[in-house]
Design a protein around this motif. Structure first.
Motif, PDB file in Angstrom:
ATOM      1  N   ASP A   1       0.824  -1.214   0.000  1.00  0.00           N
ATOM      2  CA  ASP A   1       0.000   0.000   0.000  1.00  0.00           C
ATOM      3  C   ASP A   1       0.859   1.266   0.000  1.00  0.00           C
ATOM      4  N   LEU A   2       2.044   1.166   0.541  1.00  0.00           N
ATOM      5  CA  LEU A   2       2.940   2.320   0.616  1.00  0.00           C
ATOM      6  C   LEU A   2       3.537   2.671  -0.748  1.00  0.00           C
ATOM      7  N   ILE A   3       3.765   1.658  -1.596  1.00  0.00           N
ATOM      8  CA  ILE A   3       4.498   1.909  -2.841  1.00  0.00           C
ATOM      9  C   ILE A   3       3.680   1.649  -4.110  1.00  0.00           C
ATOM     10  N   LYS A   4       2.421   1.255  -3.991  1.00  0.00           N
ATOM     11  CA  LYS A   4       1.614   0.915  -5.164  1.00  0.00           C
ATOM     12  C   LYS A   4       1.352   2.141  -6.050  1.00  0.00           C
ATOM     13  N   GLU A   5       0.988   1.867  -7.295  1.00  0.00           N
ATOM     14  CA  GLU A   5       0.481   2.877  -8.223  1.00  0.00           C
ATOM     15  C   GLU A   5       1.481   3.992  -8.534  1.00  0.00           C
ATOM     16  N   GLN A   6       2.459   3.647  -9.345  1.00  0.00           N
ATOM     17  CA  GLN A   6       3.403   4.608  -9.917  1.00  0.00           C
ATOM     18  C   GLN A   6       4.399   5.203  -8.927  1.00  0.00           C
ATOM     19  N   SER A   7       5.037   4.314  -8.186  1.00  0.00           N
ATOM     20  CA  SER A   7       6.247   4.724  -7.472  1.00  0.00           C
ATOM     21  C   SER A   7       7.412   3.967  -8.106  1.00  0.00           C
ATOM     22  N   LEU A   8       8.630   4.385  -7.795  1.00  0.00           N
ATOM     23  CA  LEU A   8       9.805   3.815  -8.438  1.00  0.00           C
ATOM     24  C   LEU A   8      10.488   2.802  -7.531  1.00  0.00           C
ATOM     25  N   LEU A   9      10.823   1.652  -8.107  1.00  0.00           N
ATOM     26  CA  LEU A   9      11.578   0.595  -7.425  1.00  0.00           C
ATOM     27  C   LEU A   9      12.882   0.385  -8.175  1.00  0.00           C
ATOM     28  N   PHE A  10      13.993   0.350  -7.433  1.00  0.00           N
ATOM     29  CA  PHE A  10      15.298   0.076  -8.034  1.00  0.00           C
ATOM     30  C   PHE A  10      15.894  -1.155  -7.375  1.00  0.00           C
ATOM     31  N   ILE A  11      16.184  -2.178  -8.183  1.00  0.00           N
ATOM     32  CA  ILE A  11      16.824  -3.395  -7.681  1.00  0.00           C
ATOM     33  C   ILE A  11      18.264  -3.413  -8.180  1.00  0.00           C
ATOM     34  N   TYR A  12      19.193  -3.395  -7.240  1.00  0.00           N
ATOM     35  CA  TYR A  12      20.624  -3.352  -7.555  1.00  0.00           C
ATOM     36  C   TYR A  12      21.246  -4.729  -7.344  1.00  0.00           C
ATOM     37  N   GLY A  13      22.213  -5.041  -8.174  1.00  0.00           N
ATOM     38  CA  GLY A  13      23.016  -6.242  -7.994  1.00  0.00           C
ATOM     39  C   GLY A  13      24.373  -6.036  -8.633  1.00  0.00           C
ATOM     40  N   LYS A  14      25.351  -6.807  -8.194  1.00  0.00           N
ATOM     41  CA  LYS A  14      26.701  -6.696  -8.755  1.00  0.00           C
ATOM     42  C   LYS A  14      26.766  -7.485 -10.056  1.00  0.00           C
ATOM     43  N   ASP A  15      26.329  -6.832 -11.112  1.00  0.00           N
ATOM     44  CA  ASP A  15      26.299  -7.444 -12.427  1.00  0.00           C
ATOM     45  C   ASP A  15      26.904  -6.462 -13.422  1.00  0.00           C
ATOM     46  N   LYS A  16      28.070  -6.795 -13.973  1.00  0.00           N
ATOM     47  CA  LYS A  16      28.801  -5.863 -14.829  1.00  0.00           C
ATOM     48  C   LYS A  16      28.008  -5.452 -16.059  1.00  0.00           C
ATOM     49  N   GLU A  17      27.310  -6.423 -16.656  1.00  0.00           N
ATOM     50  CA  GLU A  17      26.559  -6.102 -17.867  1.00  0.00           C
ATOM     51  C   GLU A  17      25.496  -5.050 -17.574  1.00  0.00           C
ATOM     52  N   TYR A  18      24.754  -5.237 -16.478  1.00  0.00           N
ATOM     53  CA  TYR A  18      23.729  -4.253 -16.140  1.00  0.00           C
ATOM     54  C   TYR A  18      24.345  -2.899 -15.818  1.00  0.00           C
ATOM     55  N   LEU A  19      25.362  -2.878 -14.973  1.00  0.00           N
ATOM     56  CA  LEU A  19      25.962  -1.614 -14.554  1.00  0.00           C
ATOM     57  C   LEU A  19      26.586  -0.860 -15.730  1.00  0.00           C
ATOM     58  N   ASN A  20      27.080  -1.596 -16.712  1.00  0.00           N
ATOM     59  CA  ASN A  20      27.710  -0.951 -17.858  1.00  0.00           C
ATOM     60  C   ASN A  20      26.734  -0.545 -18.954  1.00  0.00           C
ATOM     61  N   LYS A  21      25.569  -1.200 -19.020  1.00  0.00           N
ATOM     62  CA  LYS A  21      24.673  -0.991 -20.150  1.00  0.00           C
ATOM     63  C   LYS A  21      23.335  -0.361 -19.779  1.00  0.00           C
ATOM     64  N   SER A  22      23.031  -0.233 -18.508  1.00  0.00           N
ATOM     65  CA  SER A  22      21.757   0.354 -18.112  1.00  0.00           C
ATOM     66  C   SER A  22      21.616   1.777 -18.656  1.00  0.00           C
ATOM     67  N   ALA A  23      20.532   2.043 -19.375  1.00  0.00           N
ATOM     68  CA  ALA A  23      20.297   3.385 -19.914  1.00  0.00           C
ATOM     69  C   ALA A  23      20.057   4.388 -18.803  1.00  0.00           C
ATOM     70  N   PHE A  24      19.540   3.939 -17.675  1.00  0.00           N
ATOM     71  CA  PHE A  24      19.293   4.836 -16.544  1.00  0.00           C
ATOM     72  C   PHE A  24      20.606   5.275 -15.896  1.00  0.00           C
ATOM     73  N   LEU A  25      21.545   4.356 -15.809  1.00  0.00           N
ATOM     74  CA  LEU A  25      22.791   4.644 -15.080  1.00  0.00           C
ATOM     75  C   LEU A  25      23.871   5.231 -15.967  1.00  0.00           C
ATOM     76  N   ASN A  26      23.692   5.168 -17.278  1.00  0.00           N
ATOM     77  CA  ASN A  26      24.761   5.586 -18.190  1.00  0.00           C
ATOM     78  C   ASN A  26      24.315   6.641 -19.188  1.00  0.00           C
ATOM     79  N   THR A  27      23.471   7.568 -18.726  1.00  0.00           N
ATOM     80  CA  THR A  27      23.069   8.683 -19.582  1.00  0.00           C
ATOM     81  C   THR A  27      23.654   9.975 -19.059  1.00  0.00           C
TER      82      THR A  27
END
Length: 236
Positions: free
Chosen positions: A210-236
């Motif tokens: 109920d606290l986060i429903k309906e258009q709030s942002l969730l970010f799931i982080y992990g130590k994954d080189k491909e994601y960290l290097n290619k994420s459009a959110f993190l590399n713009t």
């Protein structure tokens, strides 16, 4: 010695300036940095957070960066919090935070399970493929609630193509689960695992949803080189 120190400071300042200002207007970069730094300072200094461990600064900064982007695009409902999950931590530790973006207060700090095939104690592998039974990294927009086989649940829409945009068709949702409880850790040394969903202890799942429903942002982080290097959110 003072001259050497001054040279090092000037070089560092030049490097930072180059990193942040290439291909961006100074006014927009300064605004973004001011927003990020302000929220980080609020989270770090809010007296209500003293009883909690706070997210690693780099991970929190990633989350805020994504929040700012979505806010500018008008895709986050006003007043919604930011949720951060850090899958670089073991499942035996609390690794989910819900943060009020107005004052930096941590609204929730607790346990969350990862996918069965992502790893045992540690989540080490991630996938966007159906039936992989792995967790997916990146930014999500929370959707609508529903009653399913796990009770009250929250749908998620993955925002990052190739990393989590199959969340809907994979039925990756937030829900409660018996295996996401602290008692499970006492028995096995880790939380139980889901089929890819970020599962929460049953007794707090409804409140969190109920606290986060309906258009709030969730970010799931992990130590994954491909994601960290290619994420459009993190590399713009």
């Amino acid at each position: 010695m003072r001259k050497l120190t001054l040279v090092l400071i000037l070089l560092l300042g030049s490097s930072i300036s180059t990193h942040f200002f290439v291909n961006s207007s100074p006014s927009s970069i300064l605004r973004d940095l001011s927003f990020e730094n302000n929220i980080i300072e609020l989270v770090s200094s809010n007296s209500a957070n003293l009883e909690f461990k706070i997210p690693e600064m780099e991970i929190l900064s990633y989350g805020i960066k994504g929040y700012l982007k979505m806010q500018e695009d008008g895709k986050i409902s006003p007043g919604k919090p930011l949720t951060v999950i850090d899958f670089s931590l073991p499942s035996s530790e609390k690794r989910m935070w819900i943060i009020d973006m107005k004052d930096g207060m941590i609204l929730h700090y607790g346990l969350v399970s990862h996918g069965r095939n992502s790893g045992d104690l540690m989540a080490q592998k991630f996938s966007n493929i159906s039936s992989s039974y792995m967790s997916s990294l990146g930014f999500y927009l929370t959707g609508e609630t529903y009653q399913g086989k796990h009770g009250y649940s929250l749908r998620l829409d993955g925002l990052e193509k190739g990393f989590n945009d199959k969340a809907r068709e994979r039925a990756i949702v937030i829900h409660g689960a018996d295996y996401a409880h602290e008692n499970f850790i006492h028995q096995t040394g880790r939380l139980g695992r889901s089929l890819g969903c970020p599962a929460l202890p049953n007794e707090i799942a409804n409140e969190v949803i109920d606290l986060i429903k309906e258009q709030s942002l969730l970010f799931i982080y992990g130590k994954d080189k491909e994601y960290l290097n290619k994420s459009a959110f993190l590399n713009t």
